[in-house]
Motif scaffolding. Sequence first.
Motif, PDB file in Angstrom:
ATOM      1  N   TYR A   1      11.665  31.431   0.357  1.00  0.00           N
ATOM      2  CA  TYR A   1      10.300  31.716   0.115  1.00  0.00           C
ATOM      3  C   TYR A   1       9.980  31.052  -1.462  1.00  0.00           C
ATOM      4  O   TYR A   1       9.147  30.293  -1.463  1.00  0.00           O
ATOM      5  N   HIS A   2      10.982  31.356  -2.129  1.00  0.00           N
ATOM      6  CA  HIS A   2      10.944  30.613  -3.708  1.00  0.00           C
ATOM      7  C   HIS A   2      10.954  29.017  -3.716  1.00  0.00           C
ATOM      8  O   HIS A   2      10.270  28.496  -4.224  1.00  0.00           O
TER       9      HIS A   2
ATOM     10  N   ALA B   1       3.909  26.340  -0.509  1.00  0.00           N
ATOM     11  CA  ALA B   1       2.856  27.011   0.325  1.00  0.00           C
ATOM     12  C   ALA B   1       2.054  26.305   1.057  1.00  0.00           C
ATOM     13  O   ALA B   1       1.639  25.375   0.664  1.00  0.00           O
TER      14      ALA B   1
ATOM     15  N   LEU C   1      -0.385  27.782   3.022  1.00  0.00           N
ATOM     16  CA  LEU C   1      -1.857  28.688   2.876  1.00  0.00           C
ATOM     17  C   LEU C   1      -2.483  28.732   4.168  1.00  0.00           C
ATOM     18  O   LEU C   1      -2.839  27.514   4.686  1.00  0.00           O
TER      19      LEU C   1
ATOM     20  N   ASN D   1       2.852  36.429  -0.089  1.00  0.00           N
ATOM     21  CA  ASN D   1       2.373  36.181  -1.492  1.00  0.00           C
ATOM     22  C   ASN D   1       1.954  37.506  -2.309  1.00  0.00           C
ATOM     23  O   ASN D   1       2.226  37.500  -3.410  1.00  0.00           O
TER      24      ASN D   1
ATOM     25  N   ASP E   1       3.457  38.771  -5.401  1.00  0.00           N
ATOM     26  CA  ASP E   1       2.750  39.219  -6.666  1.00  0.00           C
ATOM     27  C   ASP E   1       3.108  40.546  -7.103  1.00  0.00           C
ATOM     28  O   ASP E   1       3.177  41.126  -8.138  1.00  0.00           O
TER      29      ASP E   1
ATOM     30  N   LEU F   1       2.470  37.199 -18.138  1.00  0.00           N
ATOM     31  CA  LEU F   1       2.867  36.795 -16.589  1.00  0.00           C
ATOM     32  C   LEU F   1       3.594  35.553 -16.669  1.00  0.00           C
ATOM     33  O   LEU F   1       4.369  35.164 -15.966  1.00  0.00           O
ATOM     34  N   LYS F   2       3.176  34.820 -17.892  1.00  0.00           N
ATOM     35  CA  LYS F   2       3.977  33.226 -17.771  1.00  0.00           C
ATOM     36  C   LYS F   2       5.465  33.604 -17.958  1.00  0.00           C
ATOM     37  O   LYS F   2       6.200  33.203 -17.472  1.00  0.00           O
ATOM     38  N   VAL F   3       5.753  34.741 -18.948  1.00  0.00           N
ATOM     39  CA  VAL F   3       6.908  34.945 -19.311  1.00  0.00           C
ATOM     40  C   VAL F   3       7.679  35.522 -18.015  1.00  0.00           C
ATOM     41  O   VAL F   3       8.846  35.510 -17.837  1.00  0.00           O
TER      42      VAL F   3
ATOM     43  N   PHE G   1       7.126  34.631 -15.023  1.00  0.00           N
ATOM     44  CA  PHE G   1       7.670  33.637 -14.336  1.00  0.00           C
ATOM     45  C   PHE G   1       9.065  32.982 -14.683  1.00  0.00           C
ATOM     46  O   PHE G   1      10.023  32.627 -13.864  1.00  0.00           O
ATOM     47  N   MET G   2       9.060  33.072 -15.999  1.00  0.00           N
ATOM     48  CA  MET G   2      10.372  32.316 -16.720  1.00  0.00           C
ATOM     49  C   MET G   2      11.601  33.397 -16.251  1.00  0.00           C
ATOM     50  O   MET G   2      12.671  32.792 -15.922  1.00  0.00           O
TER      51      MET G   2
ATOM     52  N   TRP H   1      11.707  35.475 -13.899  1.00  0.00           N
ATOM     53  CA  TRP H   1      11.996  35.155 -12.420  1.00  0.00           C
ATOM     54  C   TRP H   1      12.990  33.905 -12.185  1.00  0.00           C
ATOM     55  O   TRP H   1      14.075  33.926 -11.430  1.00  0.00           O
ATOM     56  N   ALA H   2      12.653  32.774 -12.702  1.00  0.00           N
ATOM     57  CA  ALA H   2      13.170  31.863 -12.671  1.00  0.00           C
ATOM     58  C   ALA H   2      14.676  31.794 -13.039  1.00  0.00           C
ATOM     59  O   ALA H   2      15.572  31.296 -12.373  1.00  0.00           O
TER      60      ALA H   2
ATOM     61  N   PHE I   1      17.482  28.078 -15.313  1.00  0.00           N
ATOM     62  CA  PHE I   1      16.095  28.213 -16.026  1.00  0.00           C
ATOM     63  C   PHE I   1      15.275  27.237 -15.690  1.00  0.00           C
ATOM     64  O   PHE I   1      13.940  27.290 -15.161  1.00  0.00           O
TER      65      PHE I   1
ATOM     66  N   GLY J   1      14.915  26.478 -11.906  1.00  0.00           N
ATOM     67  CA  GLY J   1      14.002  27.369 -11.316  1.00  0.00           C
ATOM     68  C   GLY J   1      12.323  27.349 -11.771  1.00  0.00           C
ATOM     69  O   GLY J   1      11.410  27.406 -10.934  1.00  0.00           O
ATOM     70  N   LEU J   2      11.997  27.156 -12.931  1.00  0.00           N
ATOM     71  CA  LEU J   2      10.742  27.012 -13.591  1.00  0.00           C
ATOM     72  C   LEU J   2       9.852  25.766 -12.859  1.00  0.00           C
ATOM     73  O   LEU J   2       8.766  25.941 -12.375  1.00  0.00           O
TER      74      LEU J   2
ATOM     75  N   ILE K   1       9.147  26.647  -9.306  1.00  0.00           N
ATOM     76  CA  ILE K   1       7.905  27.632  -9.222  1.00  0.00           C
ATOM     77  C   ILE K   1       6.780  26.771  -9.573  1.00  0.00           C
ATOM     78  O   ILE K   1       5.619  26.932  -8.737  1.00  0.00           O
TER      79      ILE K   1
ATOM     80  N   LYS L   1       4.611  26.877  -6.280  1.00  0.00           N
ATOM     81  CA  LYS L   1       3.686  27.614  -6.216  1.00  0.00           C
ATOM     82  C   LYS L   1       2.535  27.557  -7.127  1.00  0.00           C
ATOM     83  O   LYS L   1       1.763  28.273  -7.430  1.00  0.00           O
TER      84      LYS L   1
ATOM     85  N   GLU M   1      -0.928  29.260  -6.214  1.00  0.00           N
ATOM     86  CA  GLU M   1      -0.548  30.643  -6.646  1.00  0.00           C
ATOM     87  C   GLU M   1      -0.866  30.908  -7.982  1.00  0.00           C
ATOM     88  O   GLU M   1      -1.467  31.913  -8.404  1.00  0.00           O
TER      89      GLU M   1
ATOM     90  N   ILE N   1      -3.384  30.745 -14.552  1.00  0.00           N
ATOM     91  CA  ILE N   1      -2.506  30.014 -15.582  1.00  0.00           C
ATOM     92  C   ILE N   1      -2.248  28.616 -15.438  1.00  0.00           C
ATOM     93  O   ILE N   1      -2.280  28.176 -14.247  1.00  0.00           O
TER      94      ILE N   1
ATOM     95  N   LEU O   1       2.360  26.274 -18.794  1.00  0.00           N
ATOM     96  CA  LEU O   1       3.715  27.121 -18.216  1.00  0.00           C
ATOM     97  C   LEU O   1       5.039  26.308 -18.804  1.00  0.00           C
ATOM     98  O   LEU O   1       5.991  27.038 -19.353  1.00  0.00           O
TER      99      LEU O   1
END
Lengths: 212, 212
Positions: A115-116, A120, A122, A131, A135, A162-164, A166-167, A169-170, B171, B174-175, B178, B182, B185, B191, B196
Motif C-alpha cells: 500500500y505504501h 493511488a 483513486l 486511505n 488516515d 502531520l508532516k512530522v 509522515f516522517m 512513518w517513513a 528515512f 520512505g519520505l 510517500i 501519496k 492524499e 500539506i 514536506l
Amino acid sequence: MSYIAERREEEKERRRLEIIEAAEQLYAEKGWDSVTMDQVARTARLSRALLYVYFKDKEDLLFAITGRALEELRHRFEQATSEHQLGIDQVTAIGRAYALFQQENPFQFDACSRYHAHQAHLGEPNELACNAGGDSVLAVIVESLHRGIADGSIRADIGDPLKVCFMLWAFSHGLIQIATNKSQEIARQGIEVGTLMEEGRAMLRHMLAPGK
Amino acid sequence: MSYIAERREEEKERRRLEIIEAAEQLYAEKGWDSVTMDQVARTARLSRALLYVYFKDKEDLLFAITGRALEELRHRFEQATSEHQLGIDQVTAIGRAYALFQQENPFQFDACSRYHAHQAHLGEPNELACNAGGDSVLAVIVESLHRGIADGSIRADIGDPLKVCFMLWAFSHGLIQIATNKSQEIARQGIEVGTLMEEGRAMLRHMLAPGK
DNA sequence: CCTGATGTTGACACAGTGTCAATCACTAGA
DNA sequence: TCTAGTGATTGACACTGTGTCAACATCAGG
C-alpha cells in the motif's frame, strides 16, 4: 418482509469475510504474488467465478486485506499509547508496536508495504477505504505528538505534527522493512538487527526531544 | 584466433545492454508490471526466446536494471558530496540528490523501491550484483558521516555510522516514496509536498547536529 | 405451481511466461 | 572450395493464471 433481505445481506457480508480470511491465510503461507484466485476459491470452498462477484479483481481483494491490516495496526497503536502518559513515550511505544506488528503478522505488514509503495489511482471503493484506514492510523500518531508538545516531552518547534507524522512513518516503516528484508545483508556487515532497531528508536527520540 | 571470440564477447555484451535499454525505456513508459517480455523483445528487435538466453527470467532482467539504477545513484551521490566540504552538508546534499534522482528518473527510483522491498533469496548472480551496488551506495554515505564526525559538523555520539546510514536510507527513501505516491492524499490534507521534503531535510540535519 | 430475482458455476477466451527442438550464420580445418 | 561443427536465433508449444459470460440453481412471494 425486509428481514429476509437483511439475512441475505448478513450472509453476503459473512461470505465476503470468509473469502478475505481464506486469502489472508494463503497470503501468510506463501506471499501475495504466489496466491492464485483459484486457491482462494478452493480454500473458501466456492467457485473462482464467485470471487469476482465480491471483488472486482485480485487487486481489489488485496485492498480489502490491506484495510483490515490497517485496522489491526490502528488498534495496536491505540493500545500502545494507552499504556503511557508522556507523549514522547507514546510515540516510542508506537514505534515498538509497529516492529512487533511486523514480527507477529508479517503478511499484514507486507500488505502495508505494498500500500505504501503503490501510487493511488483513486476510484476503487476498497482503495478509498484503505486511505481512510491509513488516515486513522496517522491520526493516532498525530494525537500523541500533540500531547507530547503539550506536556513538554516533545520540542514545540518540530513543525506541523502531520508532516512530522509522515516522517516518523517513513522512518519506522523503512527501517523495519530493511531490518526484515535485508537481515542477511545486515548481518553480513556485522550488524545485529535488534540493536539496529533499538538505536533507531533512540534516534527517533532524539529527533523529537526538546533541547535541554 | 582469440580475437574472434573477443569480438563475439563484445557483441554479446552490447546485445545484453540493448535488451536492458529496451526494457528500461518500456519501464519508464508504463511501469514494470505492465512491461511484457514480448514488448521488450520487439523493442530490442529480436525474438522473445532470445531474452531467456541473456536473462534467466523477467526478475533477472529487473535485477540488471536495478543494478544500473544503483550505479547511477552512487554516481549522483558522489557528485553531490564533491560539491561540499562539511560532512553534514554532504549528507544533506545526498538527501537532496536522492529526491532529484526520483524526479528525473522515476522508473529507476521505482526499481530501487522494489529492491528495497523485496527480500533477498541469494543465489541469482544479478541479485548479488545488486547487493554489491547497494553496498557501494551506502559506502558513499558512510564516508560522509565519518567526515562529518571528524570535522565536528555531526555529533560524535550518533553510534555506528553504518547503522545510522541504514536509518538515513530508510528515512529518505520512505519520505520520497510517500511524497510521490501519496501526493494527492497529502495535498488533500493541506500539506505542500515541497515543504514536506524541505522539513524532512531539516529534521535530518537535526538528527545529526551536534549539541550546541 | 409459476415467476422473477438473486446466487452460483463450468467453460471459454485471452494474455503472458518459460522451454525446446529445429534452423541459421559463420568459422576453421581438410 | 567444401564441409563439419559451434554458437546464435527462432517459431511453436505447453502451461499457468486471469477475468467474463451465458446458463443453471435456489428460493421467496403471488
